[in-house]
Motif scaffolding. Structure first.
Motif, PDB file in Angstrom:
ATOM      1  N   ARG A  15     -19.659   9.131 -60.846  1.00 49.46           N
ATOM      2  CA  ARG A  15     -19.515   8.152 -59.777  1.00 49.46           C
ATOM      3  C   ARG A  15     -19.251   6.759 -60.323  1.00 49.46           C
ATOM      4  N   LEU A  16     -19.949   6.411 -61.404  1.00 45.16           N
ATOM      5  CA  LEU A  16     -19.772   5.093 -61.987  1.00 45.16           C
ATOM      6  C   LEU A  16     -18.399   4.940 -62.627  1.00 45.16           C
ATOM      7  N   LEU A  17     -17.923   5.966 -63.312  1.00 39.84           N
ATOM      8  CA  LEU A  17     -16.578   5.909 -63.903  1.00 39.84           C
ATOM      9  C   LEU A  17     -15.518   5.726 -62.825  1.00 39.84           C
ATOM     10  N   ALA A  18     -15.686   6.406 -61.696  1.00 42.31           N
ATOM     11  CA  ALA A  18     -14.747   6.248 -60.583  1.00 42.31           C
ATOM     12  C   ALA A  18     -14.825   4.843 -60.011  1.00 42.31           C
ATOM     13  N   PHE A  19     -16.045   4.299 -59.909  1.00 47.16           N
ATOM     14  CA  PHE A  19     -16.228   2.940 -59.406  1.00 47.16           C
ATOM     15  C   PHE A  19     -15.553   1.932 -60.333  1.00 47.16           C
ATOM     16  N   ALA A  53     -21.672  -5.175 -52.766  1.00 50.17           N
ATOM     17  CA  ALA A  53     -21.869  -4.447 -51.509  1.00 50.17           C
ATOM     18  C   ALA A  53     -21.409  -3.002 -51.637  1.00 50.17           C
ATOM     19  N   GLU A  54     -20.289  -2.794 -52.335  1.00 54.04           N
ATOM     20  CA  GLU A  54     -19.768  -1.439 -52.494  1.00 54.04           C
ATOM     21  C   GLU A  54     -20.657  -0.613 -53.422  1.00 54.04           C
ATOM     22  N   ALA A  55     -21.140  -1.233 -54.511  1.00 52.92           N
ATOM     23  CA  ALA A  55     -22.033  -0.512 -55.424  1.00 52.92           C
ATOM     24  C   ALA A  55     -23.305  -0.082 -54.717  1.00 52.92           C
ATOM     25  N   ARG A  56     -23.825  -0.958 -53.894  1.00 51.28           N
ATOM     26  CA  ARG A  56     -25.046  -0.609 -53.158  1.00 51.28           C
ATOM     27  C   ARG A  56     -24.764   0.516 -52.166  1.00 51.28           C
ATOM     28  N   ARG A  57     -23.611   0.457 -51.521  1.00 51.22           N
ATOM     29  CA  ARG A  57     -23.252   1.501 -50.562  1.00 51.22           C
ATOM     30  C   ARG A  57     -23.135   2.850 -51.254  1.00 51.22           C
ATOM     31  N   PRO A 100     -22.115  -5.117 -64.791  1.00 51.95           N
ATOM     32  CA  PRO A 100     -23.581  -5.195 -64.675  1.00 51.95           C
ATOM     33  C   PRO A 100     -24.030  -5.971 -63.442  1.00 51.95           C
ATOM     34  N   THR A 101     -23.341  -7.075 -63.136  1.00 52.75           N
ATOM     35  CA  THR A 101     -23.699  -7.864 -61.952  1.00 52.75           C
ATOM     36  C   THR A 101     -23.463  -7.064 -60.681  1.00 52.75           C
ATOM     37  N   ALA A 102     -22.369  -6.332 -60.636  1.00 58.54           N
ATOM     38  CA  ALA A 102     -22.049  -5.552 -59.443  1.00 58.54           C
ATOM     39  C   ALA A 102     -23.126  -4.524 -59.136  1.00 58.54           C
ATOM     40  N   LEU A 103     -23.766  -3.998 -60.180  1.00 57.14           N
ATOM     41  CA  LEU A 103     -24.793  -2.966 -60.012  1.00 57.14           C
ATOM     42  C   LEU A 103     -26.212  -3.546 -59.963  1.00 57.14           C
TER      43      LEU A 103
END
Length: 410
Positions: A15-19, A53-57, A100-103
């Protein structure tokens, strides 16, 4: 030791690689462009808030906070072990300015959240930890001082003096990561509550200081090799001029600052080192693409023997480093930070030093482009080189590690 990814780690990696592919890498250029139009270089580009917002979703949020046997982070983060989180931190290191900030997994907030989760009182957690976990505020950790060799934390001069129901904080700090970010709401300040105590490691304490408290002055931004470090919310020189805060803002007990600092640094070194490996992986990718796309002296750069050696050596180095960091993470999960003391110091010594070398070769391969703003290599090099100083310079860890080895033969 089995370092195969378990099912949960593998699922999060995918999921993270896709993000990263669909969201983060495309946002890098957008963030640079948006920063140029901001009133302050420390304001947050709109695309970063969109990424958060997208990472949290997607459930890619607060992955860093370990849910250990000791209860640190229990029920607050994703509940991953250090070994589960390590490969995820590596992926975010490929875009250290954004991922890192996004997550909500960026330093110094990660270490500060771990510190509050482990040592904070319930009111402190309510006031500061909860909004940090929600990504509503940022924070800073204030220890380093310009007047003393802060590699020896016992040198810290900032005073934290008891006055009735308050403490009064007076001192000057610099390279305080996160302090330039306008969302930074609180400092965790290291200072001396007992400057004349017999035990030099019981003289320091930590205290929470709101950024808007009277007497707090964020004086200037400090650059890192000429770069503004947006990944960590900037580094600042900060003056605390008789700042008065309630005694309840003390973290833990008086004299516990040194021990708290050591507890804070263990997981942080795993995070830093795995992100560094991610930087190295991106450097290898850029080297390979450059070597295959450029021709010099009648042959592709990839056919020049020295270039092949650089790439091969980089791959060997990264594989070695990854295994050492994963072993350290496994030990921290199984025997605790104290049991992993030697390995924690070893990764802090080995990883930044080796990754600086890989990035240096990548810069060399890119020629003028390598030192330009058109590629991330120069900025990555500056970040990696700085980590040979941050969280204790290499020489401090070498000194401690050598003492431990020699003690077995004394």
């Amino acid at each position: 030791m089995d370092f195969a990814f378990d099912a949960r780690t593998e699922e999060l990696r995918e999921r993270l690689l896709a993000f990263m592919d669909t969201r983060v890498y495309p946002a890098e250029a957008v963030a640079r462009e948006q920063r140029e139009g901001l009133a302050s270089p420390w304001d947050t580009p709109a695309v970063v808030e969109e990424l958060k917002a997208e990472a949290r979703r997607q459930g890619l949020w607060n992955l860093f906070l370990p849910d250990t046997e000791g209860g640190v982070g229990a029920g607050l983060g994703a509940g991953l072990t250090n070994l589960q989180y390590a490969p995820l931190a590596e992926i975010t290191g490929r875009s250290p300015d954004l991922a890192p900030t996004a997550l909500n997994c960026a330093a110094p907030d990660t270490g500060n959240m771990e510190l509050l989760a482990q040592f904070g009182s319930e009111p402190q957690k309510k006031q500061w930890l909860e909004p940090l976990l929600a990504g509503e505020i940022r924070s800073a950790f204030a220890m380093t001082e310009p007047e003393v060799a802060s590699s020896d934390a016992t040198n810290v001069r900032t005073r934290i003096e008891r006055d009735g129901d308050d403490y009064v904080v007076t001192g000057r700090k610099w390279y305080i990561s996160g302090a330039m970010n306008p969302d930074c709401a609180v400092f965790i300040v290291m200072g001396k509550t007992d400057p004349d105590g017999a035990d030099v490691r019981r003289r320091q304490s930590m205290i929470l200081v709101p950024r808007d408290a009277p007497g707090v002055e964020v004086r200037r931004a400090m650059r890192v090799y000429g770069y503004e470090d947006h990944a960590h919310g900037g580094h600042a020189e900060v003056v605390f001029d008789g700042v008065r805060v309630p005694a309840s803002n003390l973290v833990g007990e008086e004299g516990g600052g040194f021990a708290i600092a050591q507890a804070r640094l263990g997981p942080g070194r795993i995070h830093h080192c795995m992100r560094l490996i991610g930087m190295a992986e991106r450097a290898i990718e850029l080297m390979c693409r450059r070597a295959l796309s450029r021709t010099a002296f009648g042959r592709p750069l990839a056919d020049q023997g020295v270039v092949g050696n650089w790439i091969a050596d980089a791959r060997v180095t990264v594989e070695q480093l990854r295994l050492l960091v994963l072993k350290t993470a496994w030990l921290m999960d199984t025997v605790g930070n104290r049991g992993a003391h030697t390995e924690i110091q070893a990764i802090k010594i080995a990883t930044p030093r080796a990754v600086v070398g890989i990035l240096d070769r990548a810069v060399q391969l890119h020629g003028a482009g390598g030192v330009s703003q058109d590629f991330p290599l120069a900025e990555l090099w500056g970040a990696a080189r700085t980590l040979q100083l941050a969280d204790g310079p290499d020489e401090v860890h070498q000194r401690s590690l050598a003492r431990r080895e020699l003690s077995r033969y004394r």
